[in-house]
Design a protein around this motif. Sequence first.
Motif, PDB file in Angstrom:
ATOM      1  N   GLY A 106       0.783  -1.222   0.000  1.00 37.33           N
ATOM      2  CA  GLY A 106       0.000   0.000   0.000  1.00 37.33           C
ATOM      3  C   GLY A 106       0.817   1.274   0.000  1.00 37.33           C
ATOM      4  O   GLY A 106       2.021   1.279   0.274  1.00 37.33           O
ATOM      5  N   TYR A 107       0.129   2.343  -0.301  1.00 42.14           N
ATOM      6  CA  TYR A 107       0.745   3.673  -0.341  1.00 42.14           C
ATOM      7  C   TYR A 107       1.041   4.169   1.064  1.00 42.14           C
ATOM      8  O   TYR A 107       0.357   3.846   2.020  1.00 42.14           O
ATOM      9  CB  TYR A 107      -0.210   4.644  -1.038  1.00 42.14           C
ATOM     10  CG  TYR A 107       0.183   6.099  -0.896  1.00 42.14           C
ATOM     11  CD1 TYR A 107       1.135   6.658  -1.738  1.00 42.14           C
ATOM     12  CD2 TYR A 107      -0.388   6.888   0.100  1.00 42.14           C
ATOM     13  CE1 TYR A 107       1.498   7.984  -1.591  1.00 42.14           C
ATOM     14  CE2 TYR A 107      -0.027   8.221   0.243  1.00 42.14           C
ATOM     15  CZ  TYR A 107       0.924   8.760  -0.599  1.00 42.14           C
ATOM     16  OH  TYR A 107       1.292  10.064  -0.443  1.00 42.14           O
ATOM     17  N   GLU A 156      -8.982  -3.324  -7.038  1.00 41.20           N
ATOM     18  CA  GLU A 156      -8.492  -4.605  -6.512  1.00 41.20           C
ATOM     19  C   GLU A 156      -7.536  -5.320  -7.461  1.00 41.20           C
ATOM     20  O   GLU A 156      -6.841  -6.258  -7.067  1.00 41.20           O
ATOM     21  CB  GLU A 156      -9.662  -5.526  -6.197  1.00 41.20           C
ATOM     22  CG  GLU A 156     -10.486  -5.928  -7.404  1.00 41.20           C
ATOM     23  CD  GLU A 156     -11.605  -6.902  -7.052  1.00 41.20           C
ATOM     24  OE1 GLU A 156     -12.204  -7.464  -7.984  1.00 41.20           O
ATOM     25  OE2 GLU A 156     -11.866  -7.102  -5.836  1.00 41.20           O
ATOM     26  N   ALA A 157      -7.467  -4.873  -8.709  1.00 41.82           N
ATOM     27  CA  ALA A 157      -6.544  -5.478  -9.668  1.00 41.82           C
ATOM     28  C   ALA A 157      -5.131  -4.919  -9.534  1.00 41.82           C
ATOM     29  O   ALA A 157      -4.190  -5.442 -10.137  1.00 41.82           O
ATOM     30  CB  ALA A 157      -7.037  -5.267 -11.097  1.00 41.82           C
ATOM     31  N   ASN A 158      -4.986  -3.856  -8.749  1.00 39.52           N
ATOM     32  CA  ASN A 158      -3.699  -3.185  -8.614  1.00 39.52           C
ATOM     33  C   ASN A 158      -3.084  -3.444  -7.248  1.00 39.52           C
ATOM     34  O   ASN A 158      -3.796  -3.547  -6.235  1.00 39.52           O
ATOM     35  CB  ASN A 158      -3.854  -1.674  -8.818  1.00 39.52           C
ATOM     36  CG  ASN A 158      -4.434  -1.338 -10.183  1.00 39.52           C
ATOM     37  OD1 ASN A 158      -4.166  -2.037 -11.161  1.00 39.52           O
ATOM     38  ND2 ASN A 158      -5.220  -0.277 -10.247  1.00 39.52           N
ATOM     39  N   GLY A 159      -1.768  -3.519  -7.191  1.00 37.45           N
ATOM     40  CA  GLY A 159      -1.075  -3.725  -5.931  1.00 37.45           C
ATOM     41  C   GLY A 159       0.267  -3.013  -5.919  1.00 37.45           C
ATOM     42  O   GLY A 159       0.899  -2.822  -6.972  1.00 37.45           O
ATOM     43  N   PHE A 160       0.708  -2.644  -4.729  1.00 45.00           N
ATOM     44  CA  PHE A 160       1.980  -1.936  -4.585  1.00 45.00           C
ATOM     45  C   PHE A 160       2.624  -2.350  -3.268  1.00 45.00           C
ATOM     46  O   PHE A 160       1.940  -2.432  -2.237  1.00 45.00           O
ATOM     47  CB  PHE A 160       1.761  -0.419  -4.613  1.00 45.00           C
ATOM     48  CG  PHE A 160       3.001   0.369  -4.332  1.00 45.00           C
ATOM     49  CD1 PHE A 160       4.025   0.434  -5.265  1.00 45.00           C
ATOM     50  CD2 PHE A 160       3.153   1.032  -3.124  1.00 45.00           C
ATOM     51  CE1 PHE A 160       5.180   1.151  -4.993  1.00 45.00           C
ATOM     52  CE2 PHE A 160       4.305   1.752  -2.844  1.00 45.00           C
ATOM     53  CZ  PHE A 160       5.316   1.815  -3.787  1.00 45.00           C
ATOM     54  N   TRP A 161       3.934  -2.621  -3.300  1.00 45.83           N
ATOM     55  CA  TRP A 161       4.644  -3.092  -2.107  1.00 45.83           C
ATOM     56  C   TRP A 161       5.951  -2.338  -1.925  1.00 45.83           C
ATOM     57  O   TRP A 161       6.603  -1.927  -2.906  1.00 45.83           O
ATOM     58  CB  TRP A 161       4.939  -4.593  -2.220  1.00 45.83           C
ATOM     59  CG  TRP A 161       3.704  -5.417  -2.325  1.00 45.83           C
ATOM     60  CD1 TRP A 161       3.035  -6.041  -1.318  1.00 45.83           C
ATOM     61  CD2 TRP A 161       2.961  -5.693  -3.518  1.00 45.83           C
ATOM     62  NE1 TRP A 161       1.932  -6.679  -1.794  1.00 45.83           N
ATOM     63  CE2 TRP A 161       1.850  -6.487  -3.142  1.00 45.83           C
ATOM     64  CE3 TRP A 161       3.125  -5.354  -4.865  1.00 45.83           C
ATOM     65  CZ2 TRP A 161       0.921  -6.939  -4.070  1.00 45.83           C
ATOM     66  CZ3 TRP A 161       2.193  -5.802  -5.789  1.00 45.83           C
ATOM     67  CH2 TRP A 161       1.110  -6.582  -5.380  1.00 45.83           C
ATOM     68  N   ILE A 167       2.054  -3.990  -9.259  1.00 43.72           N
ATOM     69  CA  ILE A 167       1.294  -4.714 -10.269  1.00 43.72           C
ATOM     70  C   ILE A 167       0.152  -3.806 -10.705  1.00 43.72           C
ATOM     71  O   ILE A 167      -0.693  -3.416  -9.900  1.00 43.72           O
ATOM     72  CB  ILE A 167       0.714  -6.039  -9.731  1.00 43.72           C
ATOM     73  CG1 ILE A 167       1.824  -7.071  -9.517  1.00 43.72           C
ATOM     74  CG2 ILE A 167      -0.351  -6.587 -10.685  1.00 43.72           C
ATOM     75  CD1 ILE A 167       2.449  -7.606 -10.797  1.00 43.72           C
ATOM     76  N   ASP A 168       0.164  -3.446 -11.976  1.00 40.64           N
ATOM     77  CA  ASP A 168      -0.911  -2.657 -12.568  1.00 40.64           C
ATOM     78  C   ASP A 168      -1.787  -3.625 -13.349  1.00 40.64           C
ATOM     79  O   ASP A 168      -1.376  -4.165 -14.374  1.00 40.64           O
ATOM     80  CB  ASP A 168      -0.328  -1.591 -13.496  1.00 40.64           C
ATOM     81  CG  ASP A 168      -1.354  -0.575 -13.954  1.00 40.64           C
ATOM     82  OD1 ASP A 168      -2.544  -0.940 -14.024  1.00 40.64           O
ATOM     83  OD2 ASP A 168      -0.978   0.577 -14.247  1.00 40.64           O
ATOM     84  N   GLY A 169      -2.979  -3.864 -12.842  1.00 42.01           N
ATOM     85  CA  GLY A 169      -3.876  -4.822 -13.477  1.00 42.01           C
ATOM     86  C   GLY A 169      -4.867  -4.213 -14.435  1.00 42.01           C
ATOM     87  O   GLY A 169      -5.814  -4.884 -14.863  1.00 42.01           O
TER      88      GLY A 169
END
Length: 318
Positions: free
Chosen positions: A160-161, A205-210, A224-226
């Motif tokens: 998350g940001y 929900e298709a996007n994620g950031f770590w 991940i850019d979904g």
Amino acid sequence: MTTTDVLMIERIRDVSRRLVRELGFMETTLAGADLSPSAVHAIIEIGAGRATNARDLTQVLRLEKSTISRLMKNLIADGYLTEQRDDCDTRMKRLELTERGQACLAGITDYAIDQVAGAISSLSTREAATIAKGLETYAAALAGLTEQSSQAVQATISQGYRPGIVGRMLQMHAEYYARTVGFGSAFETRLATDMGTFFSRLENEANGFWVADMDGLPVGTIAIDGEDLGKGIAHLRWFITAEGLRGQGIGKRLIDTALRFADSRGMRETRLWTFQGLDAAKHLYERVGFELVEEKLGQQWGSEVLEQQFLRVMPPHT
């Protein structure tokens, strides 16, 4: 352990000892420079940007803090290095090569190129490539033995940001690509725009950031850019680890986390774009199932580079 295993181990041990001797590591100086082997390696790592402070050097050279402290003190006193406060982390002092240090690095580089070029001059291209691949595999295997006790174990990965993270990841990317492929303001400006667009829709929900953190400082990112490549396609973006921490396992943990996310979302494939010459990243991508599917020259980032597209198909039964 079988007889075959014992014989193979003895062969590898023998050739390792011969390499150490032939490359000059038994001598008091190295690579034609009037410096110790550890000092030569310090100058190489600082010049390449893989070590920008004392902590980096400790991790990259695998030496004790007290040894690194003495080494830095001597190199600074002899005019090879300067040490300045880091604007981004005042707890750190940033190391840079002086003109004398840069000249020394150039001499070391020329010496090493001549040494290797002379050694492989009688070999075919295929034989030389086999040597390179074998040495890379051997080095990676040795690094894997210490991964569990490395700084990577101390890194934490969160999703998350958080405030300030866009600036930090932009800085890491801009500095790294300026040094490795010569990108400038055009690259950084476009990167900032793309990052801003992505974070404005991170809640999908298709996007994620770590983020990987160490001692409270972000040292790696991945996303991940979904959405941007179409339904069912994951775009792996902004994968980077801080200088001096590459090869410590942090990147592997980040990419594994991102791919698990993509698979859990049912993404049938994951794609990423990079540039020719970033061999360490390329090896990591291939180890986790990516294949090079396209190469083309491009100038969209401010200077001409050979762009590469990698593809990973979601494993069956995921």
